[in-house]
Design a protein around this motif. Structure first.
Motif, PDB file in Angstrom:
ATOM      1  N   HIS A 144      -3.965   2.972  -6.403  1.00  0.00           N
ATOM      2  CA  HIS A 144      -5.171   3.156  -5.534  1.00  0.00           C
ATOM      3  C   HIS A 144      -5.555   4.416  -5.017  1.00  0.00           C
ATOM      4  O   HIS A 144      -6.501   4.529  -4.767  1.00  0.00           O
ATOM      5  N   ASP A 198      -6.721   4.122   3.533  1.00  0.00           N
ATOM      6  CA  ASP A 198      -5.902   2.994   3.304  1.00  0.00           C
ATOM      7  C   ASP A 198      -6.027   1.907   4.455  1.00  0.00           C
ATOM      8  O   ASP A 198      -5.916   0.860   4.302  1.00  0.00           O
ATOM      9  N   HIS A 223      -8.402   7.259  -2.413  1.00  0.00           N
ATOM     10  CA  HIS A 223      -8.329   8.593  -1.606  1.00  0.00           C
ATOM     11  C   HIS A 223      -9.148   9.657  -2.704  1.00  0.00           C
ATOM     12  O   HIS A 223      -8.699  10.915  -2.674  1.00  0.00           O
ATOM     13  N   ASN A 247       0.696  -1.109   0.240  1.00  0.00           N
ATOM     14  CA  ASN A 247       0.123  -0.080  -0.015  1.00  0.00           C
ATOM     15  C   ASN A 247       0.744   1.101   0.032  1.00  0.00           C
ATOM     16  O   ASN A 247       0.466   2.450  -0.439  1.00  0.00           O
TER      17      ASN A 247
END
Ligand code: FES
Ligand code: FE2
Lengths: 161, 423
Positions: free
Chosen positions: B209, B369, B214, B203
């Motif tokens: 991502h 996250d 986000h 991550n």
């Protein structure tokens, strides 16, 4: 002006607790002054200053409003679905009164439930600076001291504590 | 019998990971022996010990340690366990002490580790020798530019060699300080994540991502006046970023900045009043480093992984982050802010504020996250019936590897797999 009473302070804190637990965050914003701030200091420096100490959270009013926007968005994954919280507030004390500013303290227990039956519990103390105006008491600063030696077991502070 | 947890098929451009690696208690036990007891593991930063006799205690790779300066100012790391019958000898989290006295029977150790006092020492008649009973240090303890690491393997290569090309990126981060010295700021963020520790490695560098996880952070940036370009050229991110292999399992992202950096990339959140000082910071960079390097420092950002579990995020601020497993499905994360030692009060405050826009348990990004990683771990309960994680993104790309590919994740897993196979 007549002296502020503990009952007035309690009324405000209880109302705030209800609005936060019910996720009525726009109404909660209305309890804040235009220059309000919200702080969660780190557990190893609870009396630190956020200008020179890394906090867990240090919001001015602009960021508080942005935080509320975030929290009400379905893209706020950490809080969608919302946590269910239930906070109990006690030991409310008025610590100081200076002009129209009142410093008050309270203890809290906040239980948090999230999907998949996770349960988390936060205990600690609030310290408020309240401001007296024509429309009654408002919150100028709220500072949250979490008792846990480390935030570790508590995970994210994604909701408003 | 050694086994592989990955299917790494260059021909078919497929990379698959066996999900057992993320759920198994047996794997974790093996990791403790084959990875955490073999690699250089981050302990702390010199700046956490400002004066002689300062100490902090923490757990590193499951071991309670004391990280301290002795009376002369030399830095040590000791296993926090009494040589007598094993009790923790320093129970405080941080402070200043010339000696550590075990509460159980009162053995007291100087802060250079020497055993000084044994109550009733005359009762020992045999080979008992206090000189051999000083606090134990880990097999190796070395530093690179104030970052201290331990190694539990006496035969491991030195830290400099281990870090290898990762040193260039540490140097690049530290170039934002005129003196090349940065310090850990007071205040520690700690949080647990109900997920396997390796998911945090992934991550921390996975930029794929960002738009999805986000979205609310991007929204916050846009609301505050940051111009966020629509991704083009088939990218998923507003600007181009690379994934760079640094050898030995280390890797980094290397991105063109779009998000504001306390080191001289102003965004409206910093306020108009910050502009003159930020221009000054940039002038200093250009004078000291030349325009090219100054651009690297100020206008690119990076998330650097030192294998296995140290992350330096040089993005919206600088984060030093490390994490240790606490069971296969849980990790404990510790994060600090790093800033130039000579930074002004205003610049330091700006750095810390910028940190909180994104990072940490109350940030606008990290909680999401954490949520994503916990959702992965929950989904992995199906691992026996859905065994393979897909990690082929960007594989076979001819030119540069992008930060939104999974090249760097594969670097991690190949290294991890190799170390787990090593007998
Ligand atoms: S265990 Fe420390 S003095 Fe006995
Ligand atoms: Fe992220």
């Amino acid at each position: 002006m007549p002296e502020v009473t503990r009952a007035e302070v309690e009324d405000l804190l209880y109302r705030e607790a209800a609005l936060l637990d019910e996720w009525r965050l726009d109404e909660w914003l209305a309890l804040l002054t235009e220059d309000a701030a919200y702080y969660v200091p780190p557990n190893d420096h609870p009396e630190g200053d956020h200008h020179n100490t890394l906090f867990i959270l240090a919001d001015d009013i602009v960021r508080i409003r942005e935080r509320v926007k975030r929290l009400m968005s379905p893209d706020c994954h950490a809080e969608y679905p919302h946590s269910r919280t239930r906070r109990l507030i006690g030991n409310v004390r008025i610590l100081a009164v200076e002009g129209d500013l009142i410093t008050a303290a309270a203890n809290f227990i906040c239980h948090r439930y999230r999907r998949y039956e996770r349960i988390r519990e936060y205990t600690g103390a609030y310290r408020y600076i309240l401001k007296r105006g024509d429309s009654g008491l408002k919150i100028r600063e709220r500072r949250v001291f979490i008792d846990a030696q480390e935030l570790g077991s508590l995970g994210s502070l994604s909701f408003i504590l | 019998m050694p086994r592989s947890y990955i299917i790494d098929d260059a021909m078919r451009k497929r990379f698959l990971l066996d999900r057992e690696a993320l759920v198994s208690a047996a794997v974790l036990q093996e990791e403790m022996a084959k990875i955490f007891a073999k690699c250089w593991i981050y302990v702390g930063h010199s700046s956490e010990l400002k004066k002689p006799n300062d100490f902090v205690t923490r757990k590193v790779a499951g071991r309670p340690v004391i990280f301290n300066r002795d009376a002369r100012g030399d830095i040590h790391c000791f296993l926090n366990t009494c040589r007598h019958r094993g009790a923790i000898v320093c129970t405080e989290r941080e402070g200043s002490r010339r000696s550590f006295r075990c509460v159980y029977h009162g053995w007291a150790y100087r802060n250079d580790g020497v055993l000084g006092i044994v109550p009733g020492a005359e009762a020992y008649k045999g080979e008992f020798d206090t000189k051999e009973l000083g606090l134990k240090a880990p097999a190796r303890f070395e530093s690179y530019r104030d970052f201290w690491f331990l190694n539990l393997d006496a035969h491991a290569p030195g830290l400099q060699d281990y870090l290898g090309r990762a040193r260039d990126y540490i140097d690049l981060v530290l170039d934002q300080s005129p003196s090349g010295c940065m310090e850990i700021v007071a205040g520690t963020q700690e949080y647990d994540v109900a997920a396997n520790w390796k998911l945090m490695v992934e991550n921390s560098v996975d930029d794929y991502h960002l738009p999805s996880t986000h979205a609310t952070w991007l929204n916050y940036m846009a609301n505050s006046g940051v111009k966020i370009e629509r991704p083009s050229d088939g990218r998923v991110l507003p600007t181009k970023g690379l994934a760079v292999d640094l050898g030995n399992g280390h890797f980094t992202t290397d991105n063109i900045n779009f998000r504001g950096r306390p080191v001289a990339a102003w965004i409206p959140i910093y306020g108009e009043a910050a502009k003159p000082e930020m221009e000054q910071i940039r002038r200093e960079l250009v004078e000291r480093l030349g325009p090219e390097r100054a651009r690297r420092v100020a206008d690119t950002n990076r998330n650097l992984i030192i294998f296995p579990n140290l992350v330096i995020n040089d993005g919206s601020s600088v984060t030093v982050r490390t994490f240790f497993p606490d069971g296969p499905a849980k990790m404990h994360v510790t994060a600090w802010a790093l800033g130039p030692v000579e930074e002004s009060e205003a610049a330091r405050a700006r750095r810390l504020d910028a940190f909180l826009t994104f990072y940490g348990p109350g940030g606008f990004a990290t909680p999401d996250d954490v949520e994503a990683l916990e959702l992965v771990q929950q989904g992995l309960a199906n691992w026996q019936d859905d065994r393979w994680t897909e990690m082929s993104r960007g594989m076979g790309r001819e030119d540069e590897q992008l930060n939104s590919d999974e090249h760097h994740l594969r670097i991690f897993w190949r290294r991890w797999n190799q170390m787990m196979d090593a007998v």
